[in-house]
Enzyme design. Structure first.
Site, PDB file in Angstrom:
ATOM      1  CE  LYS A   1      -2.138  -1.066   3.835  1.00 26.19           C
ATOM      2  NZ  LYS A   1      -1.383  -2.310   4.124  1.00 26.19           N
TER       3      LYS A   1
ATOM      4  NE  ARG B   1      -4.462  -1.031  10.048  1.00 21.95           N
ATOM      5  CZ  ARG B   1      -3.378  -0.523   9.448  1.00 21.95           C
ATOM      6  NH1 ARG B   1      -3.373   0.733   9.054  1.00 21.95           N
ATOM      7  NH2 ARG B   1      -2.324  -1.267   9.247  1.00 21.95           N
TER       8      ARG B   1
ATOM      9  NE  ARG C   1       7.150  -2.385   6.473  1.00 20.97           N
ATOM     10  CZ  ARG C   1       5.821  -2.242   6.545  1.00 20.97           C
ATOM     11  NH1 ARG C   1       5.134  -1.795   5.507  1.00 20.97           N
ATOM     12  NH2 ARG C   1       5.184  -2.577   7.646  1.00 20.97           N
TER      13      ARG C   1
ATOM     14  NE  ARG D   1       5.973  -0.400  10.706  1.00 29.06           N
ATOM     15  CZ  ARG D   1       4.816  -0.420  10.073  1.00 29.06           C
ATOM     16  NH1 ARG D   1       4.710   0.181   8.895  1.00 29.06           N
ATOM     17  NH2 ARG D   1       3.786  -1.035  10.580  1.00 29.06           N
TER      18      ARG D   1
ATOM     19  NE  ARG E   1       1.805  -4.708  11.462  1.00 32.04           N
ATOM     20  CZ  ARG E   1       2.855  -4.593  10.661  1.00 32.04           C
ATOM     21  NH1 ARG E   1       4.000  -5.161  10.985  1.00 32.04           N
ATOM     22  NH2 ARG E   1       2.743  -3.927   9.550  1.00 32.04           N
TER      23      ARG E   1
HETATM   24  P1  ADP Z   1       1.182  -1.422   7.470  1.00 33.70           P
HETATM   25  O1  ADP Z   1       1.524  -0.378   6.442  1.00 33.70           O
HETATM   26  O2  ADP Z   1       2.259  -2.407   7.610  1.00 33.70           O
HETATM   27  O3  ADP Z   1      -0.150  -2.047   7.234  1.00 33.70           O
HETATM   28  P2  ADP Z   1       0.685   0.824   9.206  1.00 33.70           P
HETATM   29  O4  ADP Z   1       1.895   1.664   9.206  1.00 33.70           O
HETATM   30  O5  ADP Z   1      -0.439   1.241   8.351  1.00 33.70           O
HETATM   31  O6  ADP Z   1       1.103  -0.679   8.884  1.00 33.70           O
HETATM   32  O7  ADP Z   1       0.129   0.690  10.690  1.00 33.70           O
HETATM   33  C1  ADP Z   1       0.958   0.368  11.771  1.00 33.70           C
HETATM   34  C2  ADP Z   1       0.127   0.301  13.041  1.00 33.70           C
HETATM   35  O8  ADP Z   1      -0.441   1.574  13.334  1.00 33.70           O
HETATM   36  C3  ADP Z   1      -1.054  -0.666  13.003  1.00 33.70           C
HETATM   37  O9  ADP Z   1      -0.682  -1.992  13.322  1.00 33.70           O
HETATM   38  C4  ADP Z   1      -1.966  -0.045  14.080  1.00 33.70           C
HETATM   39  O10 ADP Z   1      -1.502  -0.361  15.388  1.00 33.70           O
HETATM   40  C5  ADP Z   1      -1.746   1.449  13.874  1.00 33.70           C
HETATM   41  N1  ADP Z   1      -2.718   2.002  12.924  1.00 33.70           N
HETATM   42  C6  ADP Z   1      -2.444   2.530  11.702  1.00 33.70           C
HETATM   43  N2  ADP Z   1      -3.562   2.947  11.101  1.00 33.70           N
HETATM   44  C7  ADP Z   1      -4.592   2.678  11.943  1.00 33.70           C
HETATM   45  C8  ADP Z   1      -6.000   2.847  11.882  1.00 33.70           C
HETATM   46  N3  ADP Z   1      -6.606   3.382  10.807  1.00 33.70           N
HETATM   47  N4  ADP Z   1      -6.739   2.445  12.950  1.00 33.70           N
HETATM   48  C9  ADP Z   1      -6.161   1.921  14.031  1.00 33.70           C
HETATM   49  N5  ADP Z   1      -4.846   1.710  14.158  1.00 33.70           N
HETATM   50  C10 ADP Z   1      -4.046   2.082  13.107  1.00 33.70           C
HETATM   51  P1  ADP Z   2       2.160  -1.844   3.221  1.00 30.49           P
HETATM   52  O1  ADP Z   2       2.131  -0.344   3.252  1.00 30.49           O
HETATM   53  O2  ADP Z   2       0.931  -2.423   2.554  1.00 30.49           O
HETATM   54  O3  ADP Z   2       2.403  -2.455   4.562  1.00 30.49           O
HETATM   55  P2  ADP Z   2       4.749  -1.547   1.842  1.00 30.49           P
HETATM   56  O4  ADP Z   2       4.505  -0.686   0.655  1.00 30.49           O
HETATM   57  O5  ADP Z   2       5.438  -0.942   3.009  1.00 30.49           O
HETATM   58  O6  ADP Z   2       3.371  -2.295   2.286  1.00 30.49           O
HETATM   59  O7  ADP Z   2       5.572  -2.829   1.326  1.00 30.49           O
HETATM   60  C1  ADP Z   2       5.972  -3.856   2.234  1.00 30.49           C
HETATM   61  C2  ADP Z   2       7.375  -4.323   1.847  1.00 30.49           C
HETATM   62  O8  ADP Z   2       7.340  -5.013   0.598  1.00 30.49           O
HETATM   63  C3  ADP Z   2       8.399  -3.194   1.668  1.00 30.49           C
HETATM   64  O9  ADP Z   2       9.649  -3.689   2.086  1.00 30.49           O
HETATM   65  C4  ADP Z   2       8.370  -2.939   0.156  1.00 30.49           C
HETATM   66  O10 ADP Z   2       9.628  -2.429  -0.301  1.00 30.49           O
HETATM   67  C5  ADP Z   2       8.119  -4.334  -0.402  1.00 30.49           C
HETATM   68  N1  ADP Z   2       7.285  -4.347  -1.625  1.00 30.49           N
HETATM   69  C6  ADP Z   2       6.265  -3.528  -1.953  1.00 30.49           C
HETATM   70  N2  ADP Z   2       5.702  -3.866  -3.121  1.00 30.49           N
HETATM   71  C7  ADP Z   2       6.378  -4.974  -3.560  1.00 30.49           C
HETATM   72  C8  ADP Z   2       6.270  -5.823  -4.721  1.00 30.49           C
HETATM   73  N3  ADP Z   2       5.346  -5.597  -5.667  1.00 30.49           N
HETATM   74  N4  ADP Z   2       7.130  -6.851  -4.835  1.00 30.49           N
HETATM   75  C9  ADP Z   2       8.067  -7.086  -3.891  1.00 30.49           C
HETATM   76  N5  ADP Z   2       8.228  -6.335  -2.768  1.00 30.49           N
HETATM   77  C10 ADP Z   2       7.387  -5.287  -2.600  1.00 30.49           C
END
Ligand code: ADP
Ligand code: ADP
Ligand code: ZN
Length: 218
Positions: free
Chosen positions: A17, A92, A131, A164, A175
């Site tokens: 994302k 979410r 990551r 992270r 998660r």
């Molecule tokens: P990822 O990109 O790996 O899905 P995020 O950076 O979006 O993770 O979120 C990290 C953490 O921040 C989540 O596990 C949650 O604890 C908190 N968080 C982020 N967005 C929300 C939301 N919309 N509602 C509740 N908690 C959130």
């Molecule tokens: P999210 O925000 O959904 O948690 P991220 O964009 O942070 O996901 O991506 C999660 C991890 O996967 C990061 O280390 C990113 O560099 C890697 N990544 C993202 N898209 C791809 C893809 N299409 N193929 C392989 N690795 C990817």
């Protein structure tokens, strides 16, 4: 509809994302608004909200809806978001989605599109384990699939890359479970509204980006 400017990204942790939302935001010239980034910024600044959020984030649980909704809706009122935004990580929960729709409806506005990035669980775990995130601009990298040009340094802003704490395997499992229980129901919510666009997230980053743009214009 001309260009879909109010966009909500759906997909489990690690689906890509952040990676795709940043590119799409540049493409459409609107801000990328990521709730996780906002919470991490609060933690760096050690605000009260940052301290509260940390307790949930380190366990892989969701931060309570009330404070999350206020934080994001406030961000969306800033001038740069007047013509649209790419939301990433918010909403979410169904309560968050309804609050967003309600706030938009008050200004005769609505979400245009909700792309869903589909990636299977094993690949998600692999992605999160490798990551790295820029400590300044929060751009994601991956040690194998998306490495920075220079080890440990952000290509875009020169910031230092970090991992992270919640990307450790035990928190990742939690998660993913939280996603299934509380966030996956949003897929049906947006599908009913005719806004859902499913994209195969298990392809090269450029290919996902190309499919996303064409899916969004449908
Ligand atoms: P990822 O990109 O790996 O899905 P995020 O950076 O979006 O993770 O979120 C990290 C953490 O921040 C989540 O596990 C949650 O604890 C908190 N968080 C982020 N967005 C929300 C939301 N919309 N509602 C509740 N908690 C959130
Ligand atoms: P999210 O925000 O959904 O948690 P991220 O964009 O942070 O996901 O991506 C999660 C991890 O996967 C990061 O280390 C990113 O560099 C890697 N990544 C993202 N898209 C791809 C893809 N299409 N193929 C392989 N690795 C990817
Ligand atoms: Zn950076």
């Amino acid at each position: 509809m001309t260009v879909p400017v109010r966009v909500v990204f759906l997909g489990p942790p690690g689906a890509g994302k952040g990676t795709q939302a940043k590119q799409l935001a540049e493409h459409f010239e609107v801000p990328h608004v990521a709730s996780g980034d906002l919470f991490r910024k609060h933690q760096v600044e050690n605000t009260e909200l940052g301290q509260l959020a940390k307790r949930y984030m380190e366990r892989g649980e969701l931060v309570p809806d009330g404070v999350t909704i206020s934080m994001v809706l406030e961000r969306l009122q800033e001038p740069d978001a007047a013509n649209g935004y790419i939301l990433d990580g918010f909403p979410r929960t169904l309560e968050q989605a309804r609050a967003l729709d309600k706030a938009l409806a008050e200004h005769q506005r609505s979400i245009d599109r909700t792309p869903l990035l589909q990636v299977d669980t094993e690949e998600l775990v692999r992605r999160l384990a490798g990551r790295w995130l820029c400590s300044k601009c929060q751009r994601p990298y991956h040690e194998v699939t998306a490495p920075p040009k220079e080890k440990g340094i952000c290509d875009v802003c020169g910031g230092e890359l970090m991992q992270r704490a919640d990307d450790q395997p035990d928190v990742v499992r939690k998660r993913l479970q939280t996603y299934e229980e509380q966030t996956a129901p949003l897929v049906g919510y947006y599908k009913e509204q005719g806004k859902l666009r499913t994209v195969n997230g298990d392809q090269a980053i450029e290919d996902v980006g190309r499919d996303l743009i064409s899916a969004m214009m449908e």
